[in-house]
Enzyme design. Structure first.
Site, PDB file in Angstrom:
ATOM      1  N   GLU A 172    -106.460  31.083 -12.679  1.00 21.63           N
ATOM      2  CA  GLU A 172    -105.568  29.955 -12.983  1.00 21.63           C
ATOM      3  C   GLU A 172    -105.777  29.375 -14.379  1.00 21.63           C
ATOM      4  O   GLU A 172    -105.338  28.267 -14.668  1.00 21.63           O
ATOM      5  CB  GLU A 172    -105.729  28.814 -11.953  1.00 21.63           C
ATOM      6  CG  GLU A 172    -105.770  29.258 -10.506  1.00 21.63           C
ATOM      7  CD  GLU A 172    -104.496  29.964 -10.071  1.00 21.63           C
ATOM      8  OE1 GLU A 172    -103.433  29.616 -10.583  1.00 21.63           O
ATOM      9  OE2 GLU A 172    -104.579  30.869  -9.229  1.00 21.63           O
TER      10      GLU A 172
ATOM     11  N   THR B 148    -100.262  34.418 -18.434  1.00 20.75           N
ATOM     12  CA  THR B 148     -99.121  33.857 -19.172  1.00 20.75           C
ATOM     13  C   THR B 148     -99.246  34.203 -20.653  1.00 20.75           C
ATOM     14  O   THR B 148     -98.255  34.547 -21.307  1.00 20.75           O
ATOM     15  CB  THR B 148     -99.043  32.334 -18.981  1.00 20.75           C
ATOM     16  OG1 THR B 148     -99.035  32.037 -17.583  1.00 20.75           O
ATOM     17  CG2 THR B 148     -97.774  31.777 -19.605  1.00 20.75           C
TER      18      THR B 148
ATOM     19  N   ARG C  61     -96.010  32.940 -10.969  1.00 19.22           N
ATOM     20  CA  ARG C  61     -97.447  33.098 -10.710  1.00 19.22           C
ATOM     21  C   ARG C  61     -97.677  34.347  -9.887  1.00 19.22           C
ATOM     22  O   ARG C  61     -97.292  34.431  -8.726  1.00 19.22           O
ATOM     23  CB  ARG C  61     -97.989  31.867  -9.953  1.00 19.22           C
ATOM     24  CG  ARG C  61     -99.480  31.957  -9.648  1.00 19.22           C
ATOM     25  CD  ARG C  61    -100.306  31.919 -10.922  1.00 19.22           C
ATOM     26  NE  ARG C  61    -101.722  32.157 -10.666  1.00 19.22           N
ATOM     27  CZ  ARG C  61    -102.335  33.302 -10.918  1.00 19.22           C
ATOM     28  NH1 ARG C  61    -101.680  34.331 -11.399  1.00 19.22           N
ATOM     29  NH2 ARG C  61    -103.626  33.432 -10.686  1.00 19.22           N
TER      30      ARG C  61
ATOM     31  N   ASP D 132    -106.167  42.619 -19.983  1.00 21.02           N
ATOM     32  CA  ASP D 132    -106.209  41.452 -19.093  1.00 21.02           C
ATOM     33  C   ASP D 132    -106.726  41.907 -17.738  1.00 21.02           C
ATOM     34  O   ASP D 132    -106.316  42.953 -17.219  1.00 21.02           O
ATOM     35  CB  ASP D 132    -104.802  40.855 -18.944  1.00 21.02           C
ATOM     36  CG  ASP D 132    -104.782  39.621 -18.043  1.00 21.02           C
ATOM     37  OD1 ASP D 132    -105.825  38.945 -17.931  1.00 21.02           O
ATOM     38  OD2 ASP D 132    -103.722  39.333 -17.455  1.00 21.02           O
TER      39      ASP D 132
ATOM     40  N   GLN E  94    -110.229  35.776 -10.688  1.00 20.73           N
ATOM     41  CA  GLN E  94    -110.896  35.338  -9.466  1.00 20.73           C
ATOM     42  C   GLN E  94    -112.250  36.048  -9.304  1.00 20.73           C
ATOM     43  O   GLN E  94    -112.468  37.130  -9.859  1.00 20.73           O
ATOM     44  CB  GLN E  94    -110.022  35.624  -8.234  1.00 20.73           C
ATOM     45  CG  GLN E  94    -109.047  34.511  -7.901  1.00 20.73           C
ATOM     46  CD  GLN E  94    -107.854  34.496  -8.840  1.00 20.73           C
ATOM     47  OE1 GLN E  94    -107.490  35.526  -9.373  1.00 20.73           O
ATOM     48  NE2 GLN E  94    -107.252  33.338  -9.037  1.00 20.73           N
TER      49      GLN E  94
END
Length: 384
Positions: A49, A54, A192, A219, A223
């Site tokens: 998050e 993005t 998301r 990327d 988590q």
């Protein structure tokens, strides 16, 4: 005799062809090796998050061809899932608040006509398979979203595991349910989708992939259960781009609601700095989600986070926002200095204030990143 000569000629011809093929292979290997030398490897890391994905999508939009029609349509299931997930979380939280709050519990109770709709939508949001977002469903979602009880619940979003896209998608839910709906670029940036595995992209901040210097950006999921995959990418990294979400100082992890997100980010940053592979690797710290931070910090004190408990506000308004930002920035600088040996102080360490959803900010940031890394390469080569 003639047969023998003919056979020798045939063998000689094969040798010539094999030598030509070998030379061609050597030439291509040399070209690929030269090309690889001009590719700078960037690793995008951070907790879940933090906005890494993005940033990754913005790179595709800014420095490549963006998303074609098929790629855009492929995002429809994820966007619709975001809608159902968001309204379910809000509905369920409003019920919990109405039952557990000691005072003013009535403000969390939906209007009677929306209670039935809310229960139905909450049930749909529990399904593992996607329920189609029809125009009828969208109207129901809109009604529940506009209910004062849900709006009151949304004001406590930091206590919930709500995706940042919640307000954007719920405000435009009728558009998302149109039969001919194709996601816009902005929709895709807001969508998301948890990153699993490893994805990569090559680009030049100058917008021309034929430039001598290009970047290969990797990327990976942020988590905890995804971090074991990071080690496979640690070798040969030019720079680590570490994303930290400024706004999450009062939120908990999706995977562990007992753990503050900013504390997790601090510990992760501390660990990454200690990785042996990165002793001479440049570090670019993106303090992300500034757009959310500047609104939140005037309402929620930084001191709610254990790491920032010594923060003392000095003023109000824009000056207070800048004061709070500089405080957080210094905290990260301290962690970097504590984990950087004295003989490594010449490596690049830059901090950038970012808003991953803002194309102008991201483009300017990567231009600055390119300048910083280019300067470092020149220094390493003895040219500066």
């Amino acid at each position: 005799m003639g047969v023998l000569c003919s056979k020798e000629h045939h063998i000689a011809q094969e040798d010539v062809e094999e030598q030509a093929q070998a030379k061609d292979i050597d030439r291509r290997i040399a070209q690929e090796s030269k090309a690889e030398k001009n590719v700078q490897k960037l690793l995008l890391l951070g907790a879940g998050e933090s906005g890494k994905s993005t940033i990754f999508k913005q790179i595709k939009v800014l420095f490549q061809t963006g998303f074609d029609d098929m790629e855009r349509r492929n995002y429809i299931p994820a966007i619709h899932a975001n809608v159902y997930q968001s309204i379910k979380i809000l509905h369920d939280a409003s019920k919990e608040f109405a039952e557990t709050e000691e005072e003013n519990t009535s403000k969390y109770i939906l209007h009677s006509e929306n209670q039935v709709l809310g229960e139905k939508l909450s049930e749909i949001g529990s399904f593992s398979d996607l329920w189609p977002l029809t125009e009828e469903c969208a109207l129901n979602i809109q009604a529940v979203w506009k209910d004062p009880a849900i709006q009151a619940t949304f004001l406590r979003a930091s206590e919930l595991q709500l995706p940042d896209c919640t307000q954007f998608f719920l405000d435009y839910v009728l558009r998302l349910a149109q039969p001919n709906y194709t996601p816009t670029q902005e929709d895709i940036l807001y969508a998301r989708v948890r990153t699993t595995g490893i994805v990569e992209i090559e680009f030049s901040p100058k917008g021309d992939s034929k430039k001598e210097e290009i970047y290969r950006l990797f990327d990976v999921g942020g988590q905890r259960n995804e971090r074991r995959k990071w080690i496979h990418l640690f070798d040969g990294v030019t720079a680590v781009i570490f994303c930290a979400a400024l706004s999450e100082y009062d939120q908990t992890l999706f995977e562990d609601e007992s753990k503050n997100r900013m504390m997790e980010t601090r510990e992760l940053f501390d660990w990454i700095l200690k990785v042996p592979w990165f002793q001479r690797t440049s570090f670019l710290l993106f303090l992300n989600k500034f757009d959310i931070f500047e609104k939140k910090v005037l309402k929620v004190p930084l001191s709610v986070c254990e790491w920032f408990k010594d923060y003392k506000p000095l003023t109000t308004g824009k000056q207070e926002i800048e004061h709070a930002y500089e405080f957080v920035k210094r905290k990260f600088e301290e962690v970097y200095v504590q984990n950087t040996p004295k003989d490594k102080v010449d490596r690049v360490f830059q901090i950038y204030r970012t808003t991953a959803l803002d194309q102008t900010v991201v483009k300017k940031t990567f231009s600055l990143v390119d300048q910083a890394l280019t300067r470092q390469r020149l220094i390493d080569a003895g040219l500066l």
